[in-house]
Design a protein around this motif. Structure first.
Motif, PDB file in Angstrom:
ATOM      1  N   UNK A  55      59.657  26.624  25.032  1.00  0.00           N
ATOM      2  CA  UNK A  55      59.634  25.466  24.362  1.00  0.00           C
ATOM      3  C   UNK A  55      58.559  24.286  24.626  1.00  0.00           C
ATOM      4  N   UNK A  56      57.972  24.436  25.782  1.00  0.00           N
ATOM      5  CA  UNK A  56      57.209  23.365  26.334  1.00  0.00           C
ATOM      6  C   UNK A  56      55.747  23.676  25.801  1.00  0.00           C
ATOM      7  N   UNK A  57      55.594  25.022  25.487  1.00  0.00           N
ATOM      8  CA  UNK A  57      54.128  25.493  24.818  1.00  0.00           C
ATOM      9  C   UNK A  57      54.245  24.904  23.391  1.00  0.00           C
ATOM     10  N   UNK A  58      55.191  25.116  22.530  1.00  0.00           N
ATOM     11  CA  UNK A  58      55.585  24.703  21.393  1.00  0.00           C
ATOM     12  C   UNK A  58      55.255  23.426  20.986  1.00  0.00           C
ATOM     13  N   UNK A  59      55.998  22.642  22.058  1.00  0.00           N
ATOM     14  CA  UNK A  59      55.696  20.875  22.086  1.00  0.00           C
ATOM     15  C   UNK A  59      54.598  20.714  22.494  1.00  0.00           C
ATOM     16  N   UNK A  60      53.718  21.305  23.114  1.00  0.00           N
ATOM     17  CA  UNK A  60      52.407  20.822  23.530  1.00  0.00           C
ATOM     18  C   UNK A  60      51.522  21.153  22.486  1.00  0.00           C
ATOM     19  N   UNK A  61      51.604  22.411  21.527  1.00  0.00           N
ATOM     20  CA  UNK A  61      50.891  22.791  20.545  1.00  0.00           C
ATOM     21  C   UNK A  61      51.017  21.830  19.611  1.00  0.00           C
ATOM     22  N   UNK A  62      52.322  21.395  19.348  1.00  0.00           N
ATOM     23  CA  UNK A  62      52.612  20.394  17.973  1.00  0.00           C
ATOM     24  C   UNK A  62      52.064  18.955  18.370  1.00  0.00           C
ATOM     25  N   UNK A  63      52.360  18.686  19.433  1.00  0.00           N
ATOM     26  CA  UNK A  63      51.625  17.352  20.021  1.00  0.00           C
ATOM     27  C   UNK A  63      50.133  17.197  19.936  1.00  0.00           C
ATOM     28  N   UNK A  64      49.498  18.226  20.186  1.00  0.00           N
ATOM     29  CA  UNK A  64      48.303  18.057  20.236  1.00  0.00           C
ATOM     30  C   UNK A  64      47.452  18.342  18.896  1.00  0.00           C
ATOM     31  N   UNK A  65      48.350  18.888  17.881  1.00  0.00           N
ATOM     32  CA  UNK A  65      47.794  19.271  16.549  1.00  0.00           C
ATOM     33  C   UNK A  65      47.776  17.646  15.956  1.00  0.00           C
ATOM     34  N   UNK A  66      49.099  16.873  16.133  1.00  0.00           N
ATOM     35  CA  UNK A  66      49.071  15.449  15.821  1.00  0.00           C
ATOM     36  C   UNK A  66      47.873  14.614  16.425  1.00  0.00           C
ATOM     37  N   UNK A 212      58.223  21.969  33.429  1.00  0.00           N
ATOM     38  CA  UNK A 212      57.547  22.917  32.710  1.00  0.00           C
ATOM     39  C   UNK A 212      56.141  22.316  32.094  1.00  0.00           C
ATOM     40  N   UNK A 213      56.488  20.961  31.445  1.00  0.00           N
ATOM     41  CA  UNK A 213      55.534  20.312  30.755  1.00  0.00           C
ATOM     42  C   UNK A 213      54.437  19.904  31.778  1.00  0.00           C
ATOM     43  N   UNK A 214      54.701  19.961  32.878  1.00  0.00           N
ATOM     44  CA  UNK A 214      53.639  19.521  33.893  1.00  0.00           C
ATOM     45  C   UNK A 214      52.665  20.583  33.839  1.00  0.00           C
ATOM     46  N   UNK A 215      52.844  21.973  33.829  1.00  0.00           N
ATOM     47  CA  UNK A 215      51.959  22.944  33.403  1.00  0.00           C
ATOM     48  C   UNK A 215      51.120  22.856  32.394  1.00  0.00           C
ATOM     49  N   UNK A 216      51.499  22.087  31.350  1.00  0.00           N
ATOM     50  CA  UNK A 216      50.909  22.020  30.031  1.00  0.00           C
ATOM     51  C   UNK A 216      50.297  20.680  29.847  1.00  0.00           C
ATOM     52  N   UNK A 217      50.228  19.919  31.080  1.00  0.00           N
ATOM     53  CA  UNK A 217      49.514  18.628  30.946  1.00  0.00           C
ATOM     54  C   UNK A 217      47.972  18.837  30.809  1.00  0.00           C
ATOM     55  N   UNK A 218      47.519  18.223  30.096  1.00  0.00           N
ATOM     56  CA  UNK A 218      45.921  18.520  29.532  1.00  0.00           C
ATOM     57  C   UNK A 218      45.862  18.741  28.274  1.00  0.00           C
ATOM     58  N   UNK A 219      47.044  18.999  27.360  1.00  0.00           N
ATOM     59  CA  UNK A 219      46.888  19.580  26.081  1.00  0.00           C
ATOM     60  C   UNK A 219      46.079  18.422  25.329  1.00  0.00           C
ATOM     61  N   UNK A 220      46.185  17.027  25.655  1.00  0.00           N
ATOM     62  CA  UNK A 220      45.625  16.173  25.125  1.00  0.00           C
ATOM     63  C   UNK A 220      44.231  15.511  25.717  1.00  0.00           C
ATOM     64  N   UNK A 221      43.718  16.575  26.646  1.00  0.00           N
ATOM     65  CA  UNK A 221      42.580  16.024  27.525  1.00  0.00           C
ATOM     66  C   UNK A 221      40.967  15.937  26.568  1.00  0.00           C
ATOM     67  N   UNK A 222      41.143  16.797  25.437  1.00  0.00           N
ATOM     68  CA  UNK A 222      39.901  16.633  24.673  1.00  0.00           C
ATOM     69  C   UNK A 222      39.763  15.342  24.065  1.00  0.00           C
ATOM     70  N   UNK A 223      41.066  14.612  23.748  1.00  0.00           N
ATOM     71  CA  UNK A 223      40.872  13.298  22.862  1.00  0.00           C
ATOM     72  C   UNK A 223      40.536  12.103  23.949  1.00  0.00           C
ATOM     73  N   UNK A 224      40.310  12.495  25.184  1.00  0.00           N
ATOM     74  CA  UNK A 224      39.761  11.300  26.062  1.00  0.00           C
ATOM     75  C   UNK A 224      38.249  11.430  25.986  1.00  0.00           C
ATOM     76  N   UNK A 225      37.574  12.550  25.731  1.00  0.00           N
ATOM     77  CA  UNK A 225      36.320  12.543  25.706  1.00  0.00           C
ATOM     78  C   UNK A 225      35.660  12.942  24.324  1.00  0.00           C
ATOM     79  N   UNK A 226      36.313  12.449  23.169  1.00  0.00           N
ATOM     80  CA  UNK A 226      36.019  12.386  21.746  1.00  0.00           C
ATOM     81  C   UNK A 226      34.319  12.166  21.548  1.00  0.00           C
ATOM     82  N   UNK A 227      33.978  11.296  22.224  1.00  0.00           N
ATOM     83  CA  UNK A 227      32.510  10.656  21.997  1.00  0.00           C
ATOM     84  C   UNK A 227      31.640  11.670  22.663  1.00  0.00           C
ATOM     85  N   UNK A 228      31.950  12.538  23.509  1.00  0.00           N
ATOM     86  CA  UNK A 228      31.088  13.576  24.238  1.00  0.00           C
ATOM     87  C   UNK A 228      31.161  15.014  23.635  1.00  0.00           C
TER      88      UNK A 228
END
Length: 468
Positions: A55-66, A212-228
């Motif tokens: 469930x945590x993996x599914x939530x992280x995937x859906x969140x990161x697609x948004x 569980x979601x602590x282990x998936x923390x970082x799913x949005x990391x790329x959005x912090x460095x979009x300009x790079x």
């Protein structure tokens, strides 16, 4: 001769492979080596714990697609901060950055640093729990080393990211292959009647999802460095779709392997799950797992620093943090003042912090702001459909993730309201009290200017421009 004005710009140096390593490397850090025990303790049964991980993996995937859609509509670095600022305006964006800088990012860095330290010292304390002071000193050393690396050189930081990614993939592969061998040998008794003893209280489900979601923390990391990021409109969604389902699959297989080697009771009582697994399956080679888990957490901490410094940097550029934090080093082009600031706060959080409570307060605050950010995506989809969107998600996906985020914020409070969550909530809203005098009315500008000029000369930094 007319003086040339030269502006500093963060370089676009991160390609698709770097982006996938970056997401997967930041996600697969300390969590998978620390959280399985907490998830199982809270949810009560092996079968339900595997459902929580999926469930945590599914939530992280859906969140990161948004977030991928948000990142292509608003193509600036800064993730939640910049999206909230552009959609909801100054006050809520400041509340976010205030909480992010003082609670979320330092808590995240400190939690990972504690995991790194726990595994780094485990071989020296074979049959007993390591002293808290030793663990905290090693954690502080890890934070300082990575702060220096990220201030010196972006390429070196990316090299550490890719190198630690390889180490953690090898470690996870060893655990998965070991688990498959055990299953073929018939070690399946821990999966019989696997849902017996499941806790179905809302707060138990909520806290196990936090862990569980602590282990998936970082799913949005790329959005912090979009300009790079090179070609973010293509590479952002691609990296997300490849990296997160891959990580989810690995996590499920690793948990199955843990349960094949250990009884649920052994797993619940283990401080460092990978070391316990290593000692049972690899025998005298068990220490290898300790080193692999420590290096894995080290890479995750590196990713946290790389992206966390960028948020201070973007907030300062928008006038929500002191100007010095928006500057980059004149030669190295790294946002070193923002990194120094993040490091100082992380070390302060480390002094009183313990792993479990850090994870719970971090998750509570993070999902509060994820819900606000995704409401912004919903607003843009309904009110501003004409905005150019190189990538879009069906409207049902942000709605589902917002419902999940609201559940995650309310779940720990409904059954078992702890006073600490009230303190965290009051702290989030106290951002308004700081915003009105210092940002809106700009009190004490003269003093700030003098300090900025001094630090600018001392740290050899200059204002940096946006990459658009």
């Amino acid at each position: 001769m007319a003086a040339k004005t030269q502006k500093l710009i963060l370089k676009r140096e991160v390609g698709l492979i770097g982006a996938i390593s970056f997401i997967a490397g930041t996600m697969m850090g300390s969590g998978i080596f620390m959280s399985p025990q907490s998830v199982l303790v809270n949810i009560g049964s092996p079968g339900a714990s595997l459902v929580i991980w999926a469930a945590c993996g599914l939530l992280a995937t859906l969140g990161s697609l948004c977030y991928a859609e948000l990142g292509t509509v608003i193509s600036e670095s800064g993730a939640e901060y910049i999206y909230i600022l552009r959609i909801f305006g100054q006050v809520i964006a400041f509340m976010f950055v205030f909480s992010f800088v003082i609670v979320m990012r330092p808590a995240s860095a400190t939690g990972i640093a504690l995991s790194f330290a726990e595994y780094a010292v485990a071989p020296f304390y074979h049959d007993c729990t390591p002293p808290e002071l030793v663990v905290k000193c090693v954690a502080a050393a890890g934070i300082l080393v990575l702060a220096i690396v990220n201030s010196m050189n972006v390429r070196l930081a990316m090299f550490i990211q890719v190198f630690s990614m390889v180490i953690k993939l090898v470690a996870l592969a060893v655990i998965i292959i070991g688990g498959v061998v055990l299953l073929f040998k018939g070690n399946t008794e821990h999966f019989e009647d696997s849902f017996k003893g499941t806790n179905v209280e809302i707060s138990s489900i909520g806290i196990s999802l936090y862990q569980g979601l602590w282990s998936y923390d970082g799913w949005n990391t790329l959005n912090y460095v979009t300009e790079e990021l090179k070609r973010p409109e293509v590479n952002l969604p691609r990296a997300v779709i490849i990296a997160i389902p891959m990580v989810t699959m690995l996590y499920l297989l690793v948990n199955v392997s843990y349960l094949a080697a250990m009884t649920p009771r052994e797993l619940m009582s283990s401080n460092a799950v990978a070391v316990t697994w290593g000692n049972k399956v690899l025998g005298s080679w068990g220490w290898v797992m300790s080193i692999a888990a420590a290096l894995s957490a080290f890479g995750s901490l590196n990713g946290t620093f790389f992206s966390g410094g960028r948020v201070c940097f973007v907030a300062a550029r928008e006038g929500h943090m002191p100007d010095i934090l928006s500057m980059a080093h004149v030669n190295r082009l790294t946002p070193s003042p923002a990194l120094i600031f993040t490091t100082a706060i992380s070390l302060l959080v480390l002094i009183p912090g313990d792993f479990q409570s850090i994870v719970n307060y971090f998750s509570f605050t993070a999902w509060f702001f994820y819900a606000i950010t995704l409401s912004g995506l919903l607003y843009l989809k309904i009110k501003k459909p004409e905005l150019p969107r190189p990538y879009r998600v069906p409207i049902v996906i942000p709605i589902l993730v917002i419902i999940a985020a609201i559940f995650l914020v309310l779940a720990p409070i409904i059954d078992n309201p702890a006073i600490e969550y009230l303190y965290v909530t009051l702290f989030i809203f106290s951002g308004v009290l700081v915003y009105v005098p210092f940002i809106h009315f700009k009190l004490c500008p003269g003093l700030l200017e003098k300090v900025t000029v001094f630090l600018q000369l001392f740290l050899e930094v200059a204002p940096a421009d946006k990459n658009l």
